[in-house]
Design a protein around this motif. Sequence first.
Motif, PDB file in Angstrom:
ATOM      1  N   TYR A  46       0.819  -1.212   0.000  1.00 27.08           N
ATOM      2  CA  TYR A  46       0.000   0.000   0.000  1.00 27.08           C
ATOM      3  C   TYR A  46       0.852   1.260   0.000  1.00 27.08           C
ATOM      4  O   TYR A  46       0.355   2.340   0.278  1.00 27.08           O
ATOM      5  CB  TYR A  46      -0.960   0.013   1.218  1.00 27.08           C
ATOM      6  CG  TYR A  46      -0.281  -0.315   2.529  1.00 27.08           C
ATOM      7  CD1 TYR A  46       0.574   0.596   3.137  1.00 27.08           C
ATOM      8  CD2 TYR A  46      -0.477  -1.543   3.137  1.00 27.08           C
ATOM      9  CE1 TYR A  46       1.213   0.299   4.321  1.00 27.08           C
ATOM     10  CE2 TYR A  46       0.163  -1.856   4.335  1.00 27.08           C
ATOM     11  CZ  TYR A  46       1.004  -0.928   4.909  1.00 27.08           C
ATOM     12  OH  TYR A  46       1.653  -1.237   6.083  1.00 27.08           O
ATOM     13  N   CYS A  47       2.137   1.116  -0.291  1.00 24.36           N
ATOM     14  CA  CYS A  47       3.028   2.283  -0.154  1.00 24.36           C
ATOM     15  C   CYS A  47       3.682   2.660  -1.469  1.00 24.36           C
ATOM     16  O   CYS A  47       4.305   1.834  -2.125  1.00 24.36           O
ATOM     17  CB  CYS A  47       4.109   1.996   0.875  1.00 24.36           C
ATOM     18  SG  CYS A  47       5.294   3.340   1.064  1.00 24.36           S
ATOM     19  N   TYR A 201      -5.744  -1.386   8.393  1.00 24.02           N
ATOM     20  CA  TYR A 201      -6.985  -2.142   8.183  1.00 24.02           C
ATOM     21  C   TYR A 201      -7.195  -2.254   6.664  1.00 24.02           C
ATOM     22  O   TYR A 201      -7.478  -1.264   5.996  1.00 24.02           O
ATOM     23  CB  TYR A 201      -8.106  -1.374   8.877  1.00 24.02           C
ATOM     24  CG  TYR A 201      -9.511  -1.927   8.855  1.00 24.02           C
ATOM     25  CD1 TYR A 201      -9.923  -2.919   7.961  1.00 24.02           C
ATOM     26  CD2 TYR A 201     -10.452  -1.416   9.741  1.00 24.02           C
ATOM     27  CE1 TYR A 201     -11.224  -3.392   7.969  1.00 24.02           C
ATOM     28  CE2 TYR A 201     -11.763  -1.880   9.751  1.00 24.02           C
ATOM     29  CZ  TYR A 201     -12.140  -2.863   8.853  1.00 24.02           C
ATOM     30  OH  TYR A 201     -13.433  -3.312   8.852  1.00 24.02           O
ATOM     31  N   ILE A 202      -6.990  -3.471   6.119  1.00 24.16           N
ATOM     32  CA  ILE A 202      -7.030  -3.676   4.660  1.00 24.16           C
ATOM     33  C   ILE A 202      -8.160  -4.665   4.330  1.00 24.16           C
ATOM     34  O   ILE A 202      -7.966  -5.893   4.413  1.00 24.16           O
ATOM     35  CB  ILE A 202      -5.677  -4.240   4.143  1.00 24.16           C
ATOM     36  CG1 ILE A 202      -4.483  -3.529   4.797  1.00 24.16           C
ATOM     37  CG2 ILE A 202      -5.604  -4.137   2.610  1.00 24.16           C
ATOM     38  CD1 ILE A 202      -3.145  -4.230   4.587  1.00 24.16           C
ATOM     39  N   PRO A 203      -9.344  -4.147   3.982  1.00 30.30           N
ATOM     40  CA  PRO A 203     -10.480  -5.044   3.729  1.00 30.30           C
ATOM     41  C   PRO A 203     -10.139  -6.107   2.670  1.00 30.30           C
ATOM     42  O   PRO A 203      -9.491  -5.815   1.657  1.00 30.30           O
ATOM     43  CB  PRO A 203     -11.575  -4.097   3.220  1.00 30.30           C
ATOM     44  CG  PRO A 203     -11.237  -2.783   3.849  1.00 30.30           C
ATOM     45  CD  PRO A 203      -9.726  -2.733   3.863  1.00 30.30           C
ATOM     46  N   VAL A 230      -6.602   1.587   5.401  1.00 31.98           N
ATOM     47  CA  VAL A 230      -5.665   1.578   4.270  1.00 31.98           C
ATOM     48  C   VAL A 230      -5.978   2.745   3.334  1.00 31.98           C
ATOM     49  O   VAL A 230      -7.132   3.161   3.197  1.00 31.98           O
ATOM     50  CB  VAL A 230      -5.754   0.232   3.502  1.00 31.98           C
ATOM     51  CG1 VAL A 230      -7.083   0.076   2.781  1.00 31.98           C
ATOM     52  CG2 VAL A 230      -4.585   0.078   2.529  1.00 31.98           C
ATOM     53  N   ILE A 231      -4.916   3.281   2.750  1.00 29.32           N
ATOM     54  CA  ILE A 231      -5.096   4.276   1.690  1.00 29.32           C
ATOM     55  C   ILE A 231      -4.887   3.533   0.375  1.00 29.32           C
ATOM     56  O   ILE A 231      -3.833   2.933   0.168  1.00 29.32           O
ATOM     57  CB  ILE A 231      -4.085   5.425   1.852  1.00 29.32           C
ATOM     58  CG1 ILE A 231      -4.385   6.182   3.148  1.00 29.32           C
ATOM     59  CG2 ILE A 231      -4.139   6.369   0.654  1.00 29.32           C
ATOM     60  CD1 ILE A 231      -3.248   7.019   3.660  1.00 29.32           C
ATOM     61  N   PRO A 241     -11.361   1.306   1.082  1.00 29.02           N
ATOM     62  CA  PRO A 241     -10.999   1.416   2.499  1.00 29.02           C
ATOM     63  C   PRO A 241     -12.221   1.286   3.406  1.00 29.02           C
ATOM     64  O   PRO A 241     -13.343   1.534   2.960  1.00 29.02           O
ATOM     65  CB  PRO A 241     -10.390   2.816   2.617  1.00 29.02           C
ATOM     66  CG  PRO A 241     -10.688   3.525   1.369  1.00 29.02           C
ATOM     67  CD  PRO A 241     -11.172   2.561   0.348  1.00 29.02           C
ATOM     68  N   PRO A 242     -12.012   0.900   4.660  1.00 31.80           N
ATOM     69  CA  PRO A 242     -13.148   0.797   5.572  1.00 31.80           C
ATOM     70  C   PRO A 242     -13.778   2.167   5.819  1.00 31.80           C
ATOM     71  O   PRO A 242     -13.079   3.180   5.808  1.00 31.80           O
ATOM     72  CB  PRO A 242     -12.519   0.245   6.859  1.00 31.80           C
ATOM     73  CG  PRO A 242     -11.082   0.616   6.782  1.00 31.80           C
ATOM     74  CD  PRO A 242     -10.724   0.604   5.325  1.00 31.80           C
ATOM     75  N   THR A 243     -15.082   2.166   6.052  1.00 33.38           N
ATOM     76  CA  THR A 243     -15.750   3.424   6.413  1.00 33.38           C
ATOM     77  C   THR A 243     -15.419   3.741   7.877  1.00 33.38           C
ATOM     78  O   THR A 243     -14.916   2.883   8.612  1.00 33.38           O
ATOM     79  CB  THR A 243     -17.274   3.283   6.288  1.00 33.38           C
ATOM     80  OG1 THR A 243     -17.694   2.275   7.217  1.00 33.38           O
ATOM     81  CG2 THR A 243     -17.690   2.880   4.874  1.00 33.38           C
ATOM     82  N   LEU A 244     -15.756   4.961   8.281  1.00 31.74           N
ATOM     83  CA  LEU A 244     -15.538   5.346   9.685  1.00 31.74           C
ATOM     84  C   LEU A 244     -16.287   4.411  10.628  1.00 31.74           C
ATOM     85  O   LEU A 244     -15.778   4.014  11.677  1.00 31.74           O
ATOM     86  CB  LEU A 244     -16.021   6.781   9.910  1.00 31.74           C
ATOM     87  CG  LEU A 244     -15.010   7.881   9.598  1.00 31.74           C
ATOM     88  CD1 LEU A 244     -15.643   9.249   9.848  1.00 31.74           C
ATOM     89  CD2 LEU A 244     -13.745   7.717  10.455  1.00 31.74           C
TER      90      LEU A 244
END
Length: 287
Positions: A46-47, A201-203, A230-231, A241-244
């Motif tokens: 993710y980078c 957090y990587i769904p 995750v971005i 990405p996960p929601t809030l």
Amino acid sequence: DGKDVPYDPEQLRKINEHPCYSEKACHTSGRMHLPVAPKCNIQCNYCVRDFDCVNESRPGVCSTVLKPEETLELVEKALKQFPYIKVIGIAGPGEPLANEETFDTLKLLKENYPTPIKCLSTNGLLLPEKIDELEKYGVGNLTITLNAIDPAIGEKIYSFVEWEGKKLHGREAAEKLLSQQLKGIKMAIDKKMLVKINTVYIPGINDHHIVDIARKAGEMGVFTYNLIPVIPQYKFKDIVPPTLAEKKNMQDKCSPYVKQMRHCQRCRSDAIGKLGQDVQGCLYSKE
Ligand code: SF4
Ligand code: SF4
């Protein structure tokens, strides 16, 4: 939230004056990051390395890189102008432990500014080898990014790990990274350092595994746990990405095992000030 562990007075100072370790302190204390560490020794999927290490930061611009001796003037200015700064940290823009400049900087800080709390974030690969040096320079607060405690999941997250001059891939890379991380975390806790674990957090990759990581972190005696959405970029650019609400739900599931950090601002590796109220612009400008 989490379990009660007794802390000694010095540890309590490193908790109560650190804006990331104490939600109360985040309104009164600030931190400054010294961007002295450009290189990295692993590749997270993710980078994109044009930016700051996204294990803590959000991508945007890459922070300026300073030489160790250039940091002293900045620290002096910052502590004078913003006396609420209680923490000096090294968080990138790459992996702090993979850069000799990190240790040169810590040495200068110890000689010149012994009082402020010293803090560092790492991917953990070199932690067992470097922990004595960190202790020697008075690093009391340590953040390790731990995205999996199962190499079968880890190998989906890391493209490679550089180890003793070789590039490890796949399962071998994930196993090496994980064993170093767990060893390093244990050593840090044995040395009474206050350990924060970051998990990205990587769904679809590690989401079903996050509670296991939090449980392990709690069992090891980690002080706090910081879940980072995750971005989507690089190999994970198509991941949603996960929601809030999903993030909060996951934190609630983790909270019986380890205290949750819920106020992380994903700061730049050259951030200075209170969380979310950065002032680095005025300190970096040359007058
Ligand atoms: Fe990027 Fe940080 Fe991972 Fe290195 S450890 S690849 S800088 S996110
Ligand atoms: Fe603290 Fe999060 Fe900023 Fe790191 S990125 S200094 S943990 S608020």
